[in-house]
Design a protein around this motif. Structure first.
Motif, mmCIF file in Angstrom:
data_model
loop_
_atom_site.group_PDB
_atom_site.id
_atom_site.type_symbol
_atom_site.label_atom_id
_atom_site.label_comp_id
_atom_site.label_asym_id
_atom_site.label_seq_id
_atom_site.Cartn_x
_atom_site.Cartn_y
_atom_site.Cartn_z
ATOM 1 N N LYS A 188 -34.239 -2.715 105.971
ATOM 2 C CA LYS A 188 -35.006 -3.953 106.186
ATOM 3 C C LYS A 188 -36.122 -4.117 105.161
ATOM 4 C CE LYS A 188 -34.093 -4.510 111.127
ATOM 5 N NZ LYS A 188 -34.667 -4.538 112.500
ATOM 6 N N ALA A 189 -36.645 -2.999 104.667
ATOM 7 C CA ALA A 189 -37.740 -3.070 103.696
ATOM 8 C C ALA A 189 -37.254 -3.301 102.268
ATOM 9 C CB ALA A 189 -38.555 -1.780 103.757
ATOM 10 N N ALA A 190 -35.974 -3.084 102.027
ATOM 11 C CA ALA A 190 -35.449 -3.154 100.654
ATOM 12 C C ALA A 190 -35.367 -4.595 100.154
ATOM 13 C CB ALA A 190 -34.076 -2.512 100.600
ATOM 14 N N LYS A 191 -35.548 -4.729 98.841
ATOM 15 C CA LYS A 191 -35.387 -6.036 98.198
ATOM 16 C C LYS A 191 -34.070 -6.129 97.430
ATOM 17 C CE LYS A 191 -40.324 -7.108 97.671
ATOM 18 N NZ LYS A 191 -40.808 -6.032 98.536
ATOM 19 N N GLN A 192 -33.591 -5.009 96.884
ATOM 20 C CA GLN A 192 -32.351 -5.007 96.099
ATOM 21 C C GLN A 192 -31.468 -3.836 96.543
ATOM 22 O OE1 GLN A 192 -31.230 -7.205 94.316
ATOM 23 N NE2 GLN A 192 -32.710 -8.262 93.053
ATOM 24 N N PRO A 193 -30.918 -3.887 97.760
ATOM 25 C CA PRO A 193 -30.061 -2.789 98.210
ATOM 26 C C PRO A 193 -28.669 -2.864 97.592
ATOM 27 C CG PRO A 193 -30.122 -4.504 99.879
ATOM 28 C CD PRO A 193 -31.061 -4.945 98.780
ATOM 29 N N ILE A 194 -28.054 -1.709 97.422
ATOM 30 C CA ILE A 194 -26.649 -1.643 97.009
ATOM 31 C C ILE A 194 -25.926 -0.631 97.896
ATOM 32 C CG2 ILE A 194 -27.116 -2.274 94.598
ATOM 33 C CD1 ILE A 194 -26.743 0.695 93.870
ATOM 34 N N LYS A 197 -17.337 -3.240 105.303
ATOM 35 C CA LYS A 197 -17.462 -4.661 104.966
ATOM 36 C C LYS A 197 -18.509 -5.331 105.858
ATOM 37 C CE LYS A 197 -16.143 -9.181 104.643
ATOM 38 N NZ LYS A 197 -16.589 -10.326 105.457
ATOM 39 N N GLU A 198 -18.500 -5.008 107.147
ATOM 40 C CA GLU A 198 -19.505 -5.562 108.061
ATOM 41 C C GLU A 198 -20.907 -5.160 107.627
ATOM 42 O OE1 GLU A 198 -18.685 -5.665 112.455
ATOM 43 O OE2 GLU A 198 -17.128 -4.227 111.862
ATOM 44 N N LEU A 199 -21.075 -3.891 107.230
ATOM 45 C CA LEU A 199 -22.382 -3.421 106.788
ATOM 46 C C LEU A 199 -22.815 -4.132 105.512
ATOM 47 C CD1 LEU A 199 -24.723 -1.436 107.161
ATOM 48 C CD2 LEU A 199 -23.417 0.237 105.827
ATOM 49 N N ALA A 200 -21.888 -4.275 104.570
ATOM 50 C CA ALA A 200 -22.213 -4.964 103.319
ATOM 51 C C ALA A 200 -22.648 -6.397 103.584
ATOM 52 C CB ALA A 200 -21.008 -4.935 102.385
ATOM 53 N N ASP A 201 -21.997 -7.061 104.530
ATOM 54 C CA ASP A 201 -22.371 -8.432 104.873
ATOM 55 C C ASP A 201 -23.764 -8.492 105.482
ATOM 56 O OD1 ASP A 201 -19.987 -9.470 103.952
ATOM 57 O OD2 ASP A 201 -19.041 -9.540 105.930
ATOM 58 N N LEU A 202 -24.073 -7.545 106.358
ATOM 59 C CA LEU A 202 -25.369 -7.563 107.040
ATOM 60 C C LEU A 202 -26.529 -7.298 106.092
ATOM 61 C CD1 LEU A 202 -24.411 -5.703 110.333
ATOM 62 C CD2 LEU A 202 -25.268 -8.055 110.167
ATOM 63 N N ILE A 203 -26.318 -6.466 105.084
ATOM 64 C CA ILE A 203 -27.421 -6.180 104.159
ATOM 65 C C ILE A 203 -27.303 -6.982 102.870
ATOM 66 C CG2 ILE A 203 -27.726 -3.890 105.147
ATOM 67 C CD1 ILE A 203 -26.512 -2.659 102.733
ATOM 68 N N GLN A 225 -22.642 2.555 113.737
ATOM 69 C CA GLN A 225 -23.995 2.676 114.282
ATOM 70 C C GLN A 225 -24.970 1.781 113.518
ATOM 71 O OE1 GLN A 225 -24.190 7.222 114.207
ATOM 72 N NE2 GLN A 225 -25.528 6.766 115.945
ATOM 73 N N LEU A 226 -24.892 1.812 112.201
ATOM 74 C CA LEU A 226 -25.769 0.961 111.387
ATOM 75 C C LEU A 226 -25.470 -0.506 111.614
ATOM 76 C CD1 LEU A 226 -25.841 2.871 107.966
ATOM 77 C CD2 LEU A 226 -27.700 2.669 109.623
ATOM 78 N N LYS A 276 -27.170 -5.838 113.435
ATOM 79 C CA LYS A 276 -26.427 -7.086 113.660
ATOM 80 C C LYS A 276 -27.315 -8.269 114.029
ATOM 81 C CE LYS A 276 -25.233 -6.258 118.524
ATOM 82 N NZ LYS A 276 -24.111 -6.043 119.470
ATOM 83 N N ASP A 277 -28.486 -7.999 114.608
ATOM 84 C CA ASP A 277 -29.369 -9.111 114.997
ATOM 85 C C ASP A 277 -30.390 -9.456 113.928
ATOM 86 O OD1 ASP A 277 -28.124 -9.365 117.502
ATOM 87 O OD2 ASP A 277 -29.385 -7.777 118.352
#
Length: 568
Positions: free
Chosen positions: A202-208, A225-231, A329-330, A335-336
């Protein structure tokens, strides 16, 4: 009634969802093979036990489960050695069963024993677990310990000896229990570490996301894929993670070979590394492209083996567990509160697409012999979107990393060990795992193709929809390049050239396959389409420019940084 030892072994494997076996049976294994077929198993006998090992490894990669192959006592087991070593380095959970003579033969102080050598001690360094079923009532504990070791921590191969004196013994045993009754499955990470990871994301600006080989062998693409979409992050492929997760094709960039990947890495302030050892092909996550901005970058690593944490680089948030459990888990925790993508993501997607299109446009064309880069472009343009891609070879694989126009959801190749000749057995194993439904394409060099060329008959016998595109320079192309770089142009190139009379299309026809000889680049894609339409396993023989093959490999300097001895 009692259960014979050989049938009990099958029952224990069935409890793990295993129902395929590879190998050439001898008296130790004919009972097992016969009963396996009766129980509905897929039983495949190739032409070499090393091929059996590679085929089993491909099944494991395609199913996310352990896989099984056997070797006849003595020479058959010896032939498994290369596949064992490969599975060890590739982190593949393959169960190798080795036949052996009765222990009374081993214990006698005699010479001249037929087809006998003490096998287990030869394989000790190449496997995670090495055992023998000495007594019939050890069967359950030995098989379960083998599965526990093969699938626990960093996955890998195991060897179980199967001496002839126990084969026909009977056991009075209950039905096999579920895997969760005897080994750890679906291990989750602790809630405190999940909370730390979520806060960092949540704190990141440029996550990969750094997506490795393990994501694909664990069959975990959907949750990643779900995780990539969320972040809202790009997926950076390691050298092993060259499959494209469905739905992430446009924002998946190969590390080091894509300008977008380098920019994304340099600018990243958070890395979520999944299914990767953080090895040499990604410079341990701390060298080369990672040096810039290192002080501002947080690392999250999902890793099943706690002993791997912090070895190649320090990790801020280790999530110890099975990625198939930890990634969900992540996803649940995020998800919210999905992130909004930064403007750079759209720019990287366009940059990568433009680079791919430019490579297709600029791949050398119009030469007397097909340029290897043009072969890759034309062949991968004809790759079926739902297909399984298999790679083999040296120079042609390096051309493939850069010039491929396809984005397959399943790619199988020998990325860590570099073992040539795996391609055709891998293709057979992948086709068997898939049930022969999806088309397969193997792009290989001529030298590597010849290691296990006899398995064309196996592919044809199984009626696999496989097209093999062979880049033919009649030489060990990478080694020719080494001679030139070491001794200069015109130097003596010893031991790297062979006959130009060889015709792989004709060899294929001799095995009952479809074959075509293609000399013009514009004929490559039509030949591939005809090959698939033939309904047969097929081979396309394409002579390529040997000078270009040895001297013009793209991104070769980047590739050589993987071997920067002592500098990382």
């Amino acid at each position: 009634m009692g259960v014979k030892v050989y049938e009990r072994i099958l029952q224990l494997f069935e409890a793990e969802g295993i129902n395929t076996i590879f190998g050439i049976p001898d008296p130790n294994f004919v009972h097992m093979f016969h009963r396996a077929e009766e129980r509905g198993w897929t039983v495949v006998a190739p032409h070499h036990e090393e091929s059996a090992g590679f085929m089993a490894e491909a099944v494991s990669r395609m199913t996310g489960k352990a896989a099984v192959c056997i070797g006849t006592l003595g020479p058959g087991v010896a032939n498994l050695a290369g596949a064992m070593m490969c599975a060890k380095v590739e982190n593949s959970p393959v169960i190798f069963l080795g036949g052996q003579r009765a222990r009374i033969t081993e214990q006698r102080v005699r010479r001249g024993r037929i087809q006998f050598v003490k096998q287990a001690e030869l394989f000790e360094p190449s496997v995670k677990y090495n055992a023998s079923i000495e007594y019939a009532d050890q069967t359950d504990e030995v098989i379960r310990e083998a599965l526990r070791k093969a699938l626990g921590g960093t996955p890998g191969p195991v060897y179980i000896e199967y001496p002839s004196h126990i084969i026909q013994e009977e056991l009075d045993v209950p039905e096999p229990v579920a895997p969760s009754a005897y080994r750890l499955v679906n291990q989750t990470a602790g809630p405190d570490k999940i909370a730390e990871a979520v806060a960092a994301i949540k704190a990141a600006k440029q996550p990969i996301l750094l997506v490795g080989h393990g994501v694909h062998t664990a069959r975990a693409g959907e949750s990643v894929k779900e995780l990539a979409d969320l972040i809202a992050a790009p997926a950076i492929q390691t050298s092993g993670g060259t499959s494209f997760i469905k739905g992430l094709e446009d924002r998946t960039f190969p590390y080091g070979f894509s300008a977008a990947s380098i920019d994304a890495v340099v600018k990243s302030d958070l890395v979520v590394a999944i299914g990767t050892e953080l090895g040499e092909p990604v410079h341990y996550g701390r060298g080369r492209h990672w040096v810039a901005n290192e002080a501002n970058r947080t690392w999250i690593l999902i890793e099943q083996d706690p002993q791997a944490i912090g070895v190649n680089r320090s990790i801020d948030v280790p999530l110890v567990g099975d990625l198939r459990a930890v990634v969900p888990q992540l996803v649940e925790a995020l998800k919210d509160s999905p992130r909004t993508a930064t403007p750079e993501l759209a720019a990287w997607i366009k940059q990568d697409a433009d680079q791919l299109a430019e490579l297709a446009e600029t791949a050398p064309t119009g030469r007397a012999l097909v340029h290897p880069a043009r072969l890759i472009v034309e062949a991968t343009k004809a790759f079926p979107p739902d297909g399984i891609m298999v790679r083999d070879g040296g120079a042609i694989t390096i051309f493939g990393w850069t010039y491929s126009q396809a984005k397959p959801h399943d790619v199988i190749w020998n990325q860590n060990f570099g073992h040539l000749g795996t391609g055709l057995p891998y293709a057979v194993g992948a086709g068997v795992a898939d049930g022969g439904r999806r088309p397969l394409m193997l792009i290989t060099g001529d030298s590597s193709f010849q290691f296990h060329i006899a398995e064309l008959e196996t592919a044809a016998r199984l009626n696999l929809p496989l097209v093999v595109v062979v880049s033919v320079d009649y030489a060990w192309g990478l080694e020719v390049g080494v001679y030139k770089r070491t001794f200069g142009q015109g130097s003596l190139e010893t031991g790297v050239h062979w006959s130009k009379e060889t015709r792989f299309d004709k060899i294929a026809e001799g095995f009952g396959c479809y074959g075509e000889y293609v000399e013009r680049e514009e004929d490559i894609a039509p030949a591939i389409k005809r090959a698939y339409a033939s309904g047969k396993t097929a081979v396309i023989h394409v002579p390529v420019d040997p000078k270009a093959n040895s001297e013009e490999m793209p991104n070769y300097d980047e590739f050589r940084t993987w071997y920067a001895e002592g500098t990382q």
